[in-house]
Design a protein around this motif. Sequence first.
Motif, PDB file in Angstrom:
ATOM      1  N   SER B 339      -4.512  -0.141  -3.827  1.00  0.00           N
ATOM      2  CA  SER B 339      -4.527   0.406  -2.477  1.00  0.00           C
ATOM      3  C   SER B 339      -5.104  -0.587  -1.482  1.00  0.00           C
ATOM      4  O   SER B 339      -5.969  -1.391  -1.792  1.00  0.00           O
ATOM      5  CB  SER B 339      -5.379   1.662  -2.461  1.00  0.00           C
ATOM      6  OG  SER B 339      -6.668   1.353  -2.891  1.00  0.00           O
ATOM      7  N   GLY B 340      -4.596  -0.448  -0.283  1.00  0.00           N
ATOM      8  CA  GLY B 340      -5.117  -1.217   0.830  1.00  0.00           C
ATOM      9  C   GLY B 340      -4.835  -2.701   0.736  1.00  0.00           C
ATOM     10  O   GLY B 340      -5.424  -3.486   1.437  1.00  0.00           O
ATOM     11  N   HIS B 341      -3.930  -3.060  -0.163  1.00  0.00           N
ATOM     12  CA  HIS B 341      -3.709  -4.487  -0.322  1.00  0.00           C
ATOM     13  C   HIS B 341      -2.391  -4.924   0.268  1.00  0.00           C
ATOM     14  O   HIS B 341      -1.671  -4.144   0.835  1.00  0.00           O
ATOM     15  CB  HIS B 341      -3.819  -4.870  -1.798  1.00  0.00           C
ATOM     16  CG  HIS B 341      -4.308  -6.258  -1.920  1.00  0.00           C
ATOM     17  ND1 HIS B 341      -3.526  -7.326  -1.635  1.00  0.00           N
ATOM     18  CD2 HIS B 341      -5.524  -6.748  -2.214  1.00  0.00           C
ATOM     19  CE1 HIS B 341      -4.223  -8.427  -1.775  1.00  0.00           C
ATOM     20  NE2 HIS B 341      -5.434  -8.097  -2.124  1.00  0.00           N
ATOM     21  N   ARG B 342      -2.131  -6.190   0.110  1.00  0.00           N
ATOM     22  CA  ARG B 342      -0.870  -6.710   0.629  1.00  0.00           C
ATOM     23  C   ARG B 342       0.279  -5.962  -0.007  1.00  0.00           C
ATOM     24  O   ARG B 342       0.156  -5.367  -1.063  1.00  0.00           O
ATOM     25  CB  ARG B 342      -0.748  -8.204   0.389  1.00  0.00           C
ATOM     26  CG  ARG B 342      -1.661  -9.032   1.271  1.00  0.00           C
ATOM     27  CD  ARG B 342      -1.234  -9.047   2.698  1.00  0.00           C
ATOM     28  NE  ARG B 342       0.071  -9.682   2.823  1.00  0.00           N
ATOM     29  CZ  ARG B 342       0.625  -9.924   3.990  1.00  0.00           C
ATOM     30  NH1 ARG B 342       0.043  -9.581   5.087  1.00  0.00           N
ATOM     31  NH2 ARG B 342       1.798 -10.506   4.057  1.00  0.00           N
TER      32      ARG B 342
END
Lengths: 244, 346
Positions: B339-342
Motif C-alpha cells: 500500500s501507498g507505494h509506487r
Amino acid sequence: MTALLAIEGLAVSYGRISALRGVSLQVDSGEIVAIVGPNGAGKSTLLSCIAGLVRPAAGVIRFRGDAIAGQPLERTVRRGIALVPEGRHVFAGLTVLENLRLGATIRTDRARVASEIDAYMDLFPILADRRHAPAGTLSGGEQQMLVIARGLLSNPALLMLDEPSLGLAPRITDQVYDLIESVRARGVTVLLVEQNADRALRSADRTYVLNTGAVRLSGASGDLRGRPDFEAAYFGLDLVGGQA
Amino acid sequence: MMRDLILRAAPLLALVALIVAISLLAGMADTVTTRRVILCLVNVVCVVGLYIFMGNSGVLNFSSVGFMAIGAYVAALLTMPAGPKGMFLPDLPVWLAATELPALAGPFLGALFCAIVALAVGLPIMRLSGIAAAIATFSLMFICYIVLGNWTSMTGGQISLMGLKSYVGLWTACAFAVGAVAVAFAYQETRWALALRASREDAVAARASGIRVARLRLGAFVLGAAVCGAGGALYGHFQGTLRVESFYLDPTFLLVTMLVVGGMRSLTGAVVGCLAISLLTEVLRLVEVGIPLPGTGAVVMVAPGFGDVVLAALMLLILLFRPNGITGGREILGNLAGSGHRHDQV
C-alpha cells in the motif's frame, strides 16, 4: 423536502452553437433525479456546467442556496458535489487503492476514510483482490464501480453521474444501479444523466427529458413511463411536427 | 512497522547502493574514467531534478538546463575568490565582488535561488498544459541562455569564467547524487506527489476529486528546479570553468533523452537512464576518436557527430517501441511494498 440544487434559465453556447437553452430544474435532498435524452441533447453539458467545467452564458445554479455557476471544478467538490465523468475516468496507472485514496483528497478525517475504503472493498471484493493492481487493468464494470466509490469518498451531498451504464452489459448495469440506489439509501442525493432512459426511469424518483438543449418533459418517473408523449419528447418528434 | 518502512524504502536503498557501488568502482579506476563517472553523477542530480517535475506531472519540461545555468552562476559568483572574480568580472557590484562564501555553500544557495526563480516564473506557466506548457518551458531555457549570455557585468557574457573553486570530486558528486535521489524519493512518497500523478493520468478526474493541479505542479517545479540548480553548481565547479554555451540545446536534449530512455515515470528510470546514456556516450566518444583493434593494426572509427545521431535514434526507438523506457515506469524492488507505494507494477 428542500431544494439541494436549483437551476434556472441556464444557457450554454459553444461558439455559435447553442448547447443548452433556458434549462430549469430542481433536485431535492434524498432524491434520485435522472436526465435522459438522446446523444447530443446537452445532458453532459448540463452536468459539466453544474460541476464548473463549462461556464454558462446565462442562468443561475444554486447549491444549498449559494450561486455556484462558473466556479472551478476543484472547488465544486469542496462544496459537496461529486462528479463522476462519462467514460470511467480511472487513474489508470495508479493502483485501485490509490484511486480510492485520491477520492478523499479534500478530507482530513484519515481514520474515517480508511474505514470507508475498507467498506467499499467489502462491498466489491474484486477491488480488494486487485487493490495493488493498476486501475487500468480492471474491466469496464469494475472501473465504473471504482469511480463511483472514488466519487463517494469525497463525502458529497450530491453525486452526479454521467452515463453510468455506457458500454456495460445489462447485468453489470443492474449492479451499478443497485449501487446508486444504496448510495441514496445512505442519504446521498443523486443526479444522473443517461441515454438508457428505460434503466434510468426504473431507478429515478423524477426524470427530466432533455432534447436539443431544452427540457421537453419532466415528472415522476413512474408517471413518465406510461405517458404516450414520452417517446416523442425523447426523440424530439414533437419538434418536427408530431408523429413521424 | 519497521519492516514495512524498509520494504517501502527498498527502491531508494537499491538506488543508493547502485550509486555508491559505481563510485567505489570509479575510485579504483584511472583519472580519466573517474572524471567521466563524476560527470555522470552530476548528471544524475540534474536528471533526477528533471524527473521530480516531469515524471510526476507528466508535463514535458525543457527548462532544467536553464536552472542548471542559474545555479552554476549563482554558486560561482558567491564562492569565487576575489582575485579571479575581479579579473573576469570587473563591473560586479561591490558587495558581490567582496563576497566569498565557502565552496560548499554554492550548490545550496544555487538551489535556493533557482527555487525562488521557479516560483516566480512557474506561477503563470503551471496553469498551462500539454504542448503549451512544453513550449513555455523551452522558452524559459532560451531566456536563461540569452540573459546569462548578455549580462556581461554579472556573468562575463560570452567569455568563459575561470578560477572556480575545484571541490567536486568523486565523493562530493556521489553524496549529492544520493541526496538528490533521496529528495526525489521522499517527495514521490507524499500525498501531493500521488495527487500530481493522478493529474498526469487524468486531469479532469483529478480536478473532480478536488486536486489543485496547478498548485501541485508548481510545488514539483520549484523542487525540481532547486535540484537542477544544485546540479548546475556542481557541474560548474567540476569543470572549473563556466561558459554559457554549456547550458543550451545539447545538454537539454541529453537530459531529456536520459529520462525518456530510462523511463520518465519512475525514479529508477531517471537514474538508470542517466547511467545507461552516460555509458553509451562514452563508448560513442571513444569510437569517434578511434579504437585500435588489438592484433590487426586496424582502427574502428566513425565520423564526428555519429554519437549524437545514435542518441537521437535511440530516443526515437524508445519512444516508438518502449514509451515507458528501459524500466517500463517501474521502481527497482518496487513490488516489495504494498500500500501507498509506487504504482506501475502489474
